[in-house]
Scaffold this motif. Structure first.
Motif, mmCIF file in Angstrom:
data_model
loop_
_atom_site.group_PDB
_atom_site.id
_atom_site.type_symbol
_atom_site.label_atom_id
_atom_site.label_comp_id
_atom_site.label_asym_id
_atom_site.label_seq_id
_atom_site.Cartn_x
_atom_site.Cartn_y
_atom_site.Cartn_z
ATOM 1 N N LEU A 161 0.912 -1.106 0.105
ATOM 2 C CA LEU A 161 -0.017 0.203 -0.229
ATOM 3 C C LEU A 161 0.835 1.152 -0.046
ATOM 4 O O LEU A 161 0.549 2.323 -0.806
ATOM 5 N N ILE A 162 1.981 1.202 0.781
ATOM 6 C CA ILE A 162 2.721 2.290 0.667
ATOM 7 C C ILE A 162 3.557 2.723 -0.637
ATOM 8 O O ILE A 162 3.492 3.693 -0.799
ATOM 9 N N SER A 163 3.800 1.497 -1.174
ATOM 10 C CA SER A 163 4.646 1.478 -2.437
ATOM 11 C C SER A 163 3.623 2.164 -3.560
ATOM 12 O O SER A 163 4.019 3.071 -4.283
ATOM 13 N N ALA A 164 2.251 1.585 -3.583
ATOM 14 C CA ALA A 164 1.338 2.200 -4.334
ATOM 15 C C ALA A 164 1.048 3.676 -4.240
ATOM 16 O O ALA A 164 0.885 4.366 -5.121
ATOM 17 N N SER A 165 0.683 4.262 -2.955
ATOM 18 C CA SER A 165 0.865 5.538 -2.536
ATOM 19 C C SER A 165 1.969 6.340 -3.010
ATOM 20 O O SER A 165 1.629 7.395 -3.522
ATOM 21 N N VAL A 166 3.000 5.731 -2.743
ATOM 22 C CA VAL A 166 4.320 6.721 -3.418
ATOM 23 C C VAL A 166 4.143 6.766 -4.700
ATOM 24 O O VAL A 166 4.473 7.999 -5.379
ATOM 25 N N LEU A 167 3.912 5.961 -5.642
ATOM 26 C CA LEU A 167 3.577 5.758 -7.027
ATOM 27 C C LEU A 167 2.783 7.084 -7.360
ATOM 28 O O LEU A 167 2.841 7.864 -8.344
ATOM 29 N N ALA A 168 1.726 6.783 -6.673
ATOM 30 C CA ALA A 168 0.450 7.620 -7.074
ATOM 31 C C ALA A 168 1.005 9.096 -6.732
ATOM 32 O O ALA A 168 0.474 10.155 -7.529
ATOM 33 N N TRP B 256 -0.713 4.327 -16.494
ATOM 34 C CA TRP B 256 -0.578 2.762 -16.832
ATOM 35 C C TRP B 256 0.265 1.990 -15.932
ATOM 36 O O TRP B 256 0.238 0.904 -15.647
ATOM 37 N N GLY B 257 1.301 2.802 -15.455
ATOM 38 C CA GLY B 257 2.323 2.179 -14.512
ATOM 39 C C GLY B 257 1.716 2.208 -13.191
ATOM 40 O O GLY B 257 2.057 1.084 -12.463
ATOM 41 N N LEU B 258 0.856 2.888 -12.674
ATOM 42 C CA LEU B 258 0.188 2.820 -11.417
ATOM 43 C C LEU B 258 -0.899 1.615 -11.566
ATOM 44 O O LEU B 258 -0.741 0.823 -10.799
ATOM 45 N N ALA C 255 -0.385 -1.023 -13.751
ATOM 46 C CA ALA C 255 0.558 -2.103 -13.740
ATOM 47 C C ALA C 255 0.751 -2.586 -12.364
ATOM 48 O O ALA C 255 0.837 -3.814 -12.064
ATOM 49 N N PHE C 256 1.418 -1.571 -11.638
ATOM 50 C CA PHE C 256 1.796 -2.148 -10.203
ATOM 51 C C PHE C 256 0.682 -2.531 -9.176
ATOM 52 O O PHE C 256 0.865 -3.414 -8.579
ATOM 53 N N SER C 257 -0.648 -1.881 -9.498
ATOM 54 C CA SER C 257 -1.640 -2.250 -8.797
ATOM 55 C C SER C 257 -2.095 -3.646 -8.867
ATOM 56 O O SER C 257 -2.503 -4.350 -8.043
ATOM 57 N N LEU C 258 -1.968 -4.102 -10.150
ATOM 58 C CA LEU C 258 -2.340 -5.351 -10.504
ATOM 59 C C LEU C 258 -1.342 -6.484 -9.786
ATOM 60 O O LEU C 258 -1.866 -7.353 -9.358
ATOM 61 N N PHE C 259 -0.083 -6.062 -10.265
ATOM 62 C CA PHE C 259 1.071 -6.841 -9.629
ATOM 63 C C PHE C 259 0.845 -7.104 -7.983
ATOM 64 O O PHE C 259 0.837 -8.015 -7.481
#
Length: 120
Positions: A83-90, A97-99, A101-105
Motif C-alpha cells: 500500500l505504501i509503495s502504491a501510494s508513493v507511486l500515485a 498505466w504504471g500505477l 500495472a503495479f496495482s495489478l501486480f
C-alpha cells in the motif's frame, strides 16, 4: 565445480536481495530467502545452515518449509508495504498505466500472501 560456484553466487545474490527486502517496501523478502536456501542446499551446506539459523530470514524459511505458511506479522508487513509503495507511486505522478500495472501486480502478491496459511 562451475555449477557449484554458480549456485553459491545465486545464493549470495538472493541473500542480499532478501536482506534488502527487509527494509525496502517493494522488494519481497521471503521468496528471495527461499531461493537462497534452494541454491545454498545445492552448493554449500554451511550456507544453508546459516540461512536457517539467521535471525531475520530463518523464521520465515522454517515456517515455509514446515507448514507452507507465512507468519501473520509478515502478511501485515507485506500488505502495508504494498500500500505504501502504491501510494508513493500515485503521489509521485507516475503514469496511470504504471500505477495500474503495479496495482495489478501488488494485488496478485497480496492475494497470494493473504491466502497462505499463517505460521503456528
Amino acid at each position: 565445480m562451475i555449477r557449484k560456484a554458480a549456485y553459491q553466487l545465486a545464493a549470495l545474490a538472493s541473500i542480499l536481495l532478501a536482506l534488502a527486502g527487509v527494509v525496502l517496501p517493494v522488494l519481497p523478502t521471503t521468496p528471495f530467502a527461499l531461493l537462497a536456501l534452494w541454491c545454498a542446499t545445492r552448493s554449500s551446506p554451511a550456507l544453508a545452515r546459516w540461512l536457517k539459523q539467521h535471525r531475520w530470514l530463518g523464521p520465515a524459511i522454517k515456517a515455509w518449509q514446515e507448514h507452507r505458511a507465512i507468519p501473520v506479522s509478515a502478511k501485515w508487513l507485506a500488505c502495508i508495504m504494498l500500500l505504501i509503495s502504491a501510494s508513493v507511486l500515485a503521489l509521485s505522478g507516475a503514469p496511470l498505466w504504471g500505477l495500474a500495472a503495479f496495482s495489478l501486480f501488488a494485488s496478485g502478491v497480496a492475494i497470494f500472501v493473504v491466502t497462505r496459511p499463517s505460521a503456528p
